[in-house]
Write a protein that holds these residues in place. Structure first.
Motif, PDB file in Angstrom:
ATOM      1  N   SER A  22       0.804  -1.220   0.000  1.00  0.00           N
ATOM      2  CA  SER A  22       0.000   0.000   0.000  1.00  0.00           C
ATOM      3  C   SER A  22       0.837   1.269   0.000  1.00  0.00           C
ATOM      4  O   SER A  22       0.626   2.171  -0.812  1.00  0.00           O
ATOM      5  CB  SER A  22      -0.944   0.011   1.211  1.00  0.00           C
ATOM      6  N   TYR A  23       1.831   1.341   0.909  1.00  0.00           N
ATOM      7  CA  TYR A  23       2.589   2.584   1.069  1.00  0.00           C
ATOM      8  C   TYR A  23       3.732   2.706   0.072  1.00  0.00           C
ATOM      9  O   TYR A  23       3.845   3.697  -0.642  1.00  0.00           O
ATOM     10  CB  TYR A  23       3.143   2.688   2.487  1.00  0.00           C
ATOM     11  N   PHE A  24       4.601   1.698   0.007  1.00  0.00           N
ATOM     12  CA  PHE A  24       5.773   1.774  -0.854  1.00  0.00           C
ATOM     13  C   PHE A  24       5.434   1.619  -2.332  1.00  0.00           C
ATOM     14  O   PHE A  24       5.992   2.304  -3.182  1.00  0.00           O
ATOM     15  CB  PHE A  24       6.792   0.696  -0.466  1.00  0.00           C
ATOM     16  N   LEU A  25       4.517   0.700  -2.649  1.00  0.00           N
ATOM     17  CA  LEU A  25       4.256   0.384  -4.052  1.00  0.00           C
ATOM     18  C   LEU A  25       2.990   1.015  -4.591  1.00  0.00           C
ATOM     19  O   LEU A  25       2.777   1.035  -5.804  1.00  0.00           O
ATOM     20  CB  LEU A  25       4.183  -1.137  -4.235  1.00  0.00           C
ATOM     21  N   GLY A  26       2.149   1.515  -3.710  1.00  0.00           N
ATOM     22  CA  GLY A  26       0.916   2.161  -4.168  1.00  0.00           C
ATOM     23  C   GLY A  26      -0.074   1.193  -4.778  1.00  0.00           C
ATOM     24  O   GLY A  26      -0.904   1.574  -5.606  1.00  0.00           O
ATOM     25  N   ILE A  27       0.001  -0.087  -4.393  1.00  0.00           N
ATOM     26  CA  ILE A  27      -0.903  -1.097  -4.926  1.00  0.00           C
ATOM     27  C   ILE A  27      -2.054  -1.299  -3.948  1.00  0.00           C
ATOM     28  O   ILE A  27      -1.867  -1.772  -2.840  1.00  0.00           O
ATOM     29  CB  ILE A  27      -0.178  -2.442  -5.149  1.00  0.00           C
ATOM     30  N   GLN A  28      -3.245  -0.907  -4.361  1.00  0.00           N
ATOM     31  CA  GLN A  28      -4.430  -1.107  -3.545  1.00  0.00           C
ATOM     32  C   GLN A  28      -5.011  -2.473  -3.899  1.00  0.00           C
ATOM     33  O   GLN A  28      -5.462  -2.704  -5.011  1.00  0.00           O
ATOM     34  CB  GLN A  28      -5.452   0.005  -3.799  1.00  0.00           C
ATOM     35  N   HIS A  29      -4.975  -3.390  -2.958  1.00  0.00           N
ATOM     36  CA  HIS A  29      -5.338  -4.762  -3.244  1.00  0.00           C
ATOM     37  C   HIS A  29      -6.572  -5.198  -2.457  1.00  0.00           C
ATOM     38  O   HIS A  29      -6.908  -4.623  -1.428  1.00  0.00           O
ATOM     39  CB  HIS A  29      -4.169  -5.688  -2.897  1.00  0.00           C
ATOM     40  N   THR A  30      -7.226  -6.209  -2.964  1.00  0.00           N
ATOM     41  CA  THR A  30      -8.394  -6.762  -2.285  1.00  0.00           C
ATOM     42  C   THR A  30      -8.121  -8.180  -1.776  1.00  0.00           C
ATOM     43  O   THR A  30      -8.865  -8.694  -0.969  1.00  0.00           O
ATOM     44  CB  THR A  30      -9.609  -6.806  -3.236  1.00  0.00           C
ATOM     45  N   LYS A  31      -7.035  -8.796  -2.274  1.00  0.00           N
ATOM     46  CA  LYS A  31      -6.728 -10.160  -1.839  1.00  0.00           C
ATOM     47  C   LYS A  31      -5.246 -10.430  -2.051  1.00  0.00           C
ATOM     48  O   LYS A  31      -4.669 -10.050  -3.065  1.00  0.00           O
ATOM     49  CB  LYS A  31      -7.555 -11.167  -2.641  1.00  0.00           C
ATOM     50  N   ILE A  32      -4.632 -11.094  -1.084  1.00  0.00           N
ATOM     51  CA  ILE A  32      -3.232 -11.488  -1.212  1.00  0.00           C
ATOM     52  C   ILE A  32      -3.120 -12.968  -0.887  1.00  0.00           C
ATOM     53  O   ILE A  32      -3.639 -13.429   0.124  1.00  0.00           O
ATOM     54  CB  ILE A  32      -2.310 -10.716  -0.251  1.00  0.00           C
ATOM     55  N   GLU A  33      -2.470 -13.710  -1.745  1.00  0.00           N
ATOM     56  CA  GLU A  33      -2.230 -15.123  -1.509  1.00  0.00           C
ATOM     57  C   GLU A  33      -0.732 -15.378  -1.666  1.00  0.00           C
ATOM     58  O   GLU A  33      -0.146 -15.084  -2.716  1.00  0.00           O
ATOM     59  CB  GLU A  33      -2.989 -15.962  -2.529  1.00  0.00           C
ATOM     60  N   GLU A  34      -0.100 -15.889  -0.622  1.00  0.00           N
ATOM     61  CA  GLU A  34       1.323 -16.165  -0.722  1.00  0.00           C
ATOM     62  C   GLU A  34       1.550 -17.369  -1.628  1.00  0.00           C
ATOM     63  O   GLU A  34       0.890 -18.393  -1.487  1.00  0.00           O
ATOM     64  CB  GLU A  34       1.925 -16.432   0.656  1.00  0.00           C
ATOM     65  N   LEU A  35       2.479 -17.219  -2.562  1.00  0.00           N
ATOM     66  CA  LEU A  35       2.780 -18.282  -3.501  1.00  0.00           C
ATOM     67  C   LEU A  35       3.932 -19.124  -2.967  1.00  0.00           C
ATOM     68  O   LEU A  35       4.967 -18.591  -2.577  1.00  0.00           O
ATOM     69  CB  LEU A  35       3.151 -17.702  -4.873  1.00  0.00           C
ATOM     70  N   ILE A  54      -4.620  -9.534  -6.096  1.00  0.00           N
ATOM     71  CA  ILE A  54      -5.754  -9.118  -6.910  1.00  0.00           C
ATOM     72  C   ILE A  54      -6.000  -7.643  -6.634  1.00  0.00           C
ATOM     73  O   ILE A  54      -6.362  -7.268  -5.528  1.00  0.00           O
ATOM     74  CB  ILE A  54      -7.034  -9.924  -6.583  1.00  0.00           C
ATOM     75  N   THR A  55      -5.745  -6.798  -7.605  1.00  0.00           N
ATOM     76  CA  THR A  55      -5.906  -5.361  -7.404  1.00  0.00           C
ATOM     77  C   THR A  55      -7.379  -4.985  -7.405  1.00  0.00           C
ATOM     78  O   THR A  55      -8.247  -5.780  -7.784  1.00  0.00           O
ATOM     79  CB  THR A  55      -5.187  -4.578  -8.516  1.00  0.00           C
ATOM     80  N   LYS A  56      -7.664  -3.762  -7.001  1.00  0.00           N
ATOM     81  CA  LYS A  56      -9.051  -3.295  -6.964  1.00  0.00           C
ATOM     82  C   LYS A  56      -9.653  -3.218  -8.356  1.00  0.00           C
ATOM     83  O   LYS A  56     -10.871  -3.214  -8.526  1.00  0.00           O
ATOM     84  CB  LYS A  56      -9.124  -1.938  -6.263  1.00  0.00           C
ATOM     85  N   GLU A  57      -8.769  -3.151  -9.366  1.00  0.00           N
ATOM     86  CA  GLU A  57      -9.244  -3.146 -10.751  1.00  0.00           C
ATOM     87  C   GLU A  57      -9.530  -4.556 -11.258  1.00  0.00           C
ATOM     88  O   GLU A  57     -10.008  -4.735 -12.377  1.00  0.00           O
ATOM     89  CB  GLU A  57      -8.205  -2.484 -11.669  1.00  0.00           C
ATOM     90  N   GLY A  58      -9.213  -5.562 -10.427  1.00  0.00           N
ATOM     91  CA  GLY A  58      -9.484  -6.938 -10.812  1.00  0.00           C
ATOM     92  C   GLY A  58      -8.336  -7.632 -11.517  1.00  0.00           C
ATOM     93  O   GLY A  58      -8.480  -8.775 -11.973  1.00  0.00           O
ATOM     94  N   ASN A  59      -7.174  -6.972 -11.612  1.00  0.00           N
ATOM     95  CA  ASN A  59      -6.021  -7.576 -12.276  1.00  0.00           C
ATOM     96  C   ASN A  59      -5.275  -8.501 -11.313  1.00  0.00           C
ATOM     97  O   ASN A  59      -5.090  -8.180 -10.146  1.00  0.00           O
ATOM     98  CB  ASN A  59      -5.070  -6.486 -12.781  1.00  0.00           C
ATOM     99  N   SER A  60      -4.842  -9.626 -11.821  1.00  0.00           N
ATOM    100  CA  SER A  60      -4.077 -10.581 -11.019  1.00  0.00           C
ATOM    101  C   SER A  60      -2.604 -10.459 -11.384  1.00  0.00           C
ATOM    102  O   SER A  60      -2.223 -10.645 -12.535  1.00  0.00           O
ATOM    103  CB  SER A  60      -4.559 -12.010 -11.287  1.00  0.00           C
ATOM    104  N   ILE A  61      -1.772 -10.127 -10.398  1.00  0.00           N
ATOM    105  CA  ILE A  61      -0.342  -9.973 -10.625  1.00  0.00           C
ATOM    106  C   ILE A  61       0.430 -10.718  -9.534  1.00  0.00           C
ATOM    107  O   ILE A  61      -0.126 -11.071  -8.501  1.00  0.00           O
ATOM    108  CB  ILE A  61       0.093  -8.486 -10.631  1.00  0.00           C
TER     109      ILE A  61
END
Length: 268
Positions: A22-35, A54-61
């Motif tokens: 959130s702070y360093f990368l500016g990625i607003q996410h809705t779900k995080i799964e450790e790989l 899974i970003t708020k835009e629905g993109n999976s990265i």
């Protein structure tokens, strides 16, 4: 490794994922799964952190975070190999970042750029965050409290000028964090350990004396783990000496309570 302890940076920063994203990368996410990623082709080492985000835009990265306490001239090649492994295994585009927490000035490339003509080129980049360049007030004026454990490593110019006075202010800010006692204790314990990267042990012990007593730092999970690591390190030292004396491995295992296989590795 951090300071004199056998503890990885991944262990230190395992709870920082949300704040880093959130702070360093500016990625607003809705779900995080450790790989659960193993890299058999990458120097037989594991990456620090990789998450499916899974970003708020629905993109999976795939967010890939590496922590470095020293400059590594081979970092661009290692990061590129990680990127290829991530794409091959998960089919995800990796967002990669190196978090540098070393005392020396940052001296690592942030990618590769090869050009052999208009149709033959490689441009590869990843993000590098130099914690020493982050100002004290940038963090303390936010509610990203988990990041406060990094304060002793931040604001390099001010830290070098004010020395232990700066460390004292860092400790005071951690004491004021509006979190429950147990969580505050963990952040203070980790801040103390990270401070060893840039401060002498005598100064650290002096500055943290009050907070150790006030927060009862010895009860923290981080400190307990470090104590166990210290005990293990002492056992390994004893095992090495007994091996030099020619003692049988099975007998050494009984004396030190170390696994036989671990003692065998000391022979290499």
């Amino acid at each position: 490794m951090v300071g004199k302890y056998d503890i990885t940076l991944k262990d230190m920063f395992s709870d920082l994922t949300d704040d880093i994203l959130s702070y360093f990368l500016g990625i607003q996410h809705t779900k995080i799964e450790e790989l659960n990623v193993e890299f058999p082709r990458v120097e037989m080492r594991e990456s620090d952190m990789i998450f499916r985000c899974i970003t708020k835009e629905g993109n999976s990265i795939a967010v890939h975070i590496e922590f470095q306490s020293d400059n590594d001239r081979e970092m661009p090649y290692r990061m590129l190999r990680y990127a290829v492994e991530i794409m091959e295994k998960y089919g995800l585009i990796p967002y990669q970042v190196v978090v540098y927490i070393g005392e020396n000035s940052l001296n690592m490339a942030d990618g590769l750029d090869f050009n052999f003509g208009k149709e033959n080129f490689l441009k590869y980049r990843y993000k590098i965050i130099d914690v020493g360049e982050i100002k004290f007030t940038e963090i303390t004026q936010t509610s990203y409290y988990e990041l406060f454990m990094l304060l002793p490593l931040m604001d390099k110019e001010r830290r070098k000028k004010e020395k232990e006075l700066y460390l004292k202010e860092c400790i005071e800010m951690i004491k004021k964090i509006p979190l429950e006692q147990e969580r505050k204790r963990e952040l203070a314990a980790r801040a103390k350990i990270l401070a060893e990267l840039v401060y002498e042990e005598e100064i650290i012990d002096k500055m943290f004396a009050e907070v150790i007593k006030m927060l009862d730092l010895e009860k923290s999970a981080t400190f307990r783990r470090l104590i166990e690591e210290g005990r293990k390190e002492a056992k390994i030292t004893i095992a090495k000496e007994l091996l030099k004396e020619g003692m049988n491995i099975d007998k050494i295992a009984k004396v030190t309570k170390l696994p036989v296989e671990e003692i065998k590795k000391l022979l290499n």
